[in-house]
Design a protein around this motif. Structure first.
Motif, PDB file in Angstrom:
ATOM      1  N   SER A 432     141.292   8.317 -23.461  1.00 41.88           N
ATOM      2  CA  SER A 432     141.431   9.767 -23.299  1.00 41.88           C
ATOM      3  C   SER A 432     140.484  10.287 -22.216  1.00 41.88           C
ATOM      4  N   ASN A 433     139.282   9.720 -22.110  1.00 43.57           N
ATOM      5  CA  ASN A 433     138.376  10.100 -21.015  1.00 43.57           C
ATOM      6  C   ASN A 433     138.971   9.717 -19.659  1.00 43.57           C
ATOM      7  N   ALA A 434     139.601   8.520 -19.591  1.00 41.82           N
ATOM      8  CA  ALA A 434     140.209   8.076 -18.335  1.00 41.82           C
ATOM      9  C   ALA A 434     141.338   9.007 -17.910  1.00 41.82           C
ATOM     10  N   ILE A 435     142.022   9.602 -18.874  1.00 44.71           N
ATOM     11  CA  ILE A 435     143.082  10.569 -18.556  1.00 44.71           C
ATOM     12  C   ILE A 435     142.481  11.938 -18.253  1.00 44.71           C
ATOM     13  N   LYS A 436     141.558  12.357 -19.104  1.00 42.27           N
ATOM     14  CA  LYS A 436     140.989  13.700 -18.996  1.00 42.27           C
ATOM     15  C   LYS A 436     140.289  13.919 -17.661  1.00 42.27           C
ATOM     16  N   TYR A 437     139.510  12.921 -17.214  1.00 43.58           N
ATOM     17  CA  TYR A 437     138.723  13.089 -16.000  1.00 43.58           C
ATOM     18  C   TYR A 437     139.378  12.440 -14.785  1.00 43.58           C
ATOM     19  N   ASN A 438     140.691  12.211 -14.879  1.00 45.29           N
ATOM     20  CA  ASN A 438     141.452  11.653 -13.767  1.00 45.29           C
ATOM     21  C   ASN A 438     141.997  12.785 -12.905  1.00 45.29           C
ATOM     22  N   VAL A 439     142.595  12.424 -11.816  1.00 43.95           N
ATOM     23  CA  VAL A 439     143.252  13.405 -10.948  1.00 43.95           C
ATOM     24  C   VAL A 439     144.752  13.383 -11.234  1.00 43.95           C
ATOM     25  N   ASP A 440     145.431  14.466 -10.927  1.00 42.79           N
ATOM     26  CA  ASP A 440     146.886  14.499 -11.102  1.00 42.79           C
ATOM     27  C   ASP A 440     147.530  13.390 -10.274  1.00 42.79           C
ATOM     28  N   ARG A 441     148.538  12.729 -10.890  1.00 44.33           N
ATOM     29  CA  ARG A 441     149.252  11.593 -10.295  1.00 44.33           C
ATOM     30  C   ARG A 441     148.308  10.396 -10.092  1.00 44.33           C
ATOM     31  N   GLY A 442     147.250  10.355 -10.868  1.00 45.41           N
ATOM     32  CA  GLY A 442     146.330   9.224 -10.811  1.00 45.41           C
ATOM     33  C   GLY A 442     146.842   8.039 -11.629  1.00 45.41           C
ATOM     34  N   ALA A 443     145.945   7.059 -11.851  1.00 42.91           N
ATOM     35  CA  ALA A 443     146.341   5.852 -12.575  1.00 42.91           C
ATOM     36  C   ALA A 443     145.222   5.404 -13.495  1.00 42.91           C
ATOM     37  N   VAL A 444     145.635   4.804 -14.607  1.00 43.24           N
ATOM     38  CA  VAL A 444     144.703   4.188 -15.553  1.00 43.24           C
ATOM     39  C   VAL A 444     145.183   2.767 -15.787  1.00 43.24           C
ATOM     40  N   SER A 445     144.324   1.785 -15.517  1.00 47.97           N
ATOM     41  CA  SER A 445     144.675   0.379 -15.747  1.00 47.97           C
ATOM     42  C   SER A 445     143.818  -0.176 -16.870  1.00 47.97           C
ATOM     43  N   ILE A 446     144.457  -0.900 -17.764  1.00 51.34           N
ATOM     44  CA  ILE A 446     143.793  -1.433 -18.954  1.00 51.34           C
ATOM     45  C   ILE A 446     143.935  -2.946 -18.948  1.00 51.34           C
ATOM     46  N   GLY A 447     142.808  -3.635 -19.044  1.00 50.37           N
ATOM     47  CA  GLY A 447     142.807  -5.090 -19.113  1.00 50.37           C
ATOM     48  C   GLY A 447     142.189  -5.565 -20.406  1.00 50.37           C
ATOM     49  N   LEU A 448     142.710  -6.622 -20.970  1.00 42.15           N
ATOM     50  CA  LEU A 448     142.220  -7.178 -22.232  1.00 42.15           C
ATOM     51  C   LEU A 448     142.293  -8.687 -22.148  1.00 42.15           C
ATOM     52  N   THR A 449     141.167  -9.351 -22.329  1.00 40.97           N
ATOM     53  CA  THR A 449     141.133 -10.807 -22.284  1.00 40.97           C
ATOM     54  C   THR A 449     140.067 -11.308 -23.242  1.00 40.97           C
ATOM     55  N   SER A 450     140.048 -12.621 -23.463  1.00 40.03           N
ATOM     56  CA  SER A 450     139.098 -13.179 -24.436  1.00 40.03           C
ATOM     57  C   SER A 450     138.904 -14.661 -24.183  1.00 40.03           C
ATOM     58  N   ASP A 451     137.871 -15.206 -24.793  1.00 41.90           N
ATOM     59  CA  ASP A 451     137.696 -16.649 -24.866  1.00 41.90           C
ATOM     60  C   ASP A 451     137.481 -17.014 -26.329  1.00 41.90           C
TER      61      ASP A 451
END
Length: 533
Positions: A432-451
């Motif tokens: 929600s912070n990544a959306i809230k403090y983004n610019v219009d027509r911006g992007a949010v990328s989410i990565g998830l990995t593990s060992d």
């Protein structure tokens, strides 16, 4: 010669008396072994000149007259020696000329040496003429070797005098520099004492052996305060053996620690909060050189924060109940249908803002509860990718309104032992912070990995970013950056702090990297199983 008048006069007296002692020794020798065949009148004239010079050296204040007036004394000594030598030639008294020649060389240098040696040579030649002595090989000892010896002795004395003067000048300069350094150090010490006695917090300096060697006035006042006496009292006999490890005593044992708040209670039941910090000092070689302990009475500040938290929690709790009721009626009205399009749009706006207000109250209550009691986890098997997808699904309509694209193609399926509801709260806050403090027509990328042991969740946005000087305060409660406060973006300043606390309770951490105007990256690290990590 020395510039101090008393020293100068004393040096003249001692020099002349030294020659007087030599003349007295000669007189005693003559009296013991017989006057010889020489003229006794001439001999006594020499003694008279010597003792007259000694008396003049004692009685006169030579420093009050012209500097070269003192040359009268060695000149008298030269004629005195000539008289005694003429009366007693067999005693070899010519060596006594070393005394006045040395003295003259120290007073007038090369000119004095030349004049005195020429004068002595003239006296020797005159003596040979008066006695009618032939110039033989044995006479060369007096005519040539004695003047040469006097010249070398005088030059050696002159060089020695110059070297001594240079050394005295150097010592004088060094003494001046040392006095200046000591005066500066004294001024700095006085300034430091004035500054330390002006501040309103206690300062204690502990040396590397654990002994206290400096205490400011504020610390002394704390020792007289019944509420703070137990934690600020100074041991009377050094470090000793402590039954209770108060902050000051721990610092005397060599410990260092960041600000710690200690609650104390006076005999009358009054309580006080003391914030104590201990920092190590190091020498230029990097070795431990003691500690500085800073103590401050923070009772008023702590009580004010408690009152604020109580007020916020109370108000938030009281607002939550009627707000829940408002949301319920809004949902019933919207679900009932049959509303004019304009009214339905207005009710949806009211419903959306009521939900946002409810989320804000939830954050405030969570922060208030966390301040009073630690958060409790309920760990169990958790599919983290499912939690991420659920969070994206709930926030996607909000992102779509501003045409912000959410990309989770780099998210891999992974599972861990964790509290799924708390991780959902953490992920909701971060995305929600990544959306809230983004610019219009911006992007949010989410990565998830593990060992095998760890899980990494990365959320990047193309938003407004955070200034470098504000980043250290990101996790402070209720902190919001200057650029956000001046915008229409709403928030409580609690989300990141709560999210990091959740991550750390799971045995992981949450860090933020941001470039102003480019975006922010949030990295969450979690162990797959905290009990095994």
């Amino acid at each position: 010669m020395d510039t101090d008048p008393a020293t100068q006069d004393r040096s003249i007296v001692l020099t002349q008396l030294l020659f007087g002692a030599a003349a007295l020794t000669v007189f005693t020798t003559v009296m013991v072994f017989g006057p010889g065949e020489g003229s006794s009148v001439t001999f006594y004239l020499g003694l008279l000149l010597t003792f007259a010079a000694c008396l003049a050296a004692i009685l006169m204040r030579w420093s009050a007259h012209a500097p070269h007036l003192v040359l009268v004394l060695p000149v008298l000594d030269i004629f005195a020696i000539a008289c005694m030598r003429h009366a007693q030639p067999e005693l070899g008294l010519g060596l006594l000329w070393v005394f006045p020649v040395l003295w003259i060389s120290t007073l007038v240098g090369v000119v004095g040496i030349t004049a005195s040696v020429i004068s002595i040579c003239a006296l020797v030649v005159a003596e040979f003429a008066l006695r009618g002595l032939p110039v033989t090989l044995s006479a060369m000892q007096t005519l040539i070797f004695l003047p040469i010896t006097l010249v070398f002795v005088a030059v050696s004395g002159r060089l020695h005098t110059r070297r001594n003067r240079a050394q005295r000048l150097l010592l004088s300069k060094q003494s001046g520099l040392l006095e200046g350094a000591l005066a500066q150090a004294r001024r700095q010490e006085e300034l430091l004492a004035e500054v330390l006695n002006t501040v309103d917090f206690g300062v204690v300096r502990i040396d590397k052996s654990g002994q206290i060697n400096m205490v400011n006035e504020a610390q002394m006042r704390m020792q007289l305060d019944e509420r703070l006496a137990d934690a600020t009292a100074l041991p009377a006999g050094g470090t000793g053996e402590f039954a209770a490890a108060t902050p000051l005593q721990r610092a005397m044992r060599g410990e260092k620690f960041e600000p710690e708040t200690v609650w104390l209670e006076a005999p009358n039941g009054e309580k006080a909060a003391l914030s104590v910090t201990a920092r190590h000092l190091h020498s230029k070689l990097g070795e431990y050189d003691g500690s500085i302990v800073v103590s401050r009475d923070v009772t008023a500040e702590v009580m004010a924060l408690r009152d604020r938290d109580d007020l916020v929690a109370s108000v938030s709790h009281e607002l939550r109940t009627p707000l829940t009721s408002v949301l319920g009626y809004l949902e019933l009205t919207l679900d009932g249908g049959g509303l004019p399009p304009a009214a339905e749009v207005q009710l949806q706006v009211a419903h959306k803002n009521a939900n946002r207000l409810l989320d804000l109250l939830a954050d405030i209550l969570a922060a208030s509860n966390g301040a009073e009691q630690p958060m409790v986890l309920q760990p169990g098997p958790c599919a983290l990718l499912d939690v991420v997808e659920q969070s994206i699904e709930s926030l996607l309509p909000w992102a779509s309104e501003r045409e912000i694209r959410i990309d989770c193609a780099a998210a891999e399926a992974t599972s861990l032992i964790a509290d799924g509801s708390r991780l959902r709260q953490l992920i909701d806050n971060v995305i929600s912070n990544a959306i809230k403090y983004n610019v219009d027509r911006g992007a949010v990328s989410i990565g998830l990995t593990s060992d095998e042991k760890m899980v990494w969740l990365i959320v990047r946005d193309t938003g407004i970013g955070i200034a470098d000087e504000e980043q250290p305060r990101l996790f402070e409660r209720f902190f919001r950056s200057e650029s956000v406060r001046n915008s229409t973006v709403h928030g409580s300043g609690l989300g990141l702090g709560i999210s990091r606390e959740i991550a750390r309770l799971h045995g992981g951490d949450l860090t933020v990297q941001s470039v102003e105007g480019e975006g922010t990256t949030v990295l969450v690290t979690l162990p797959k199983d905290r009990d095994r990590a």
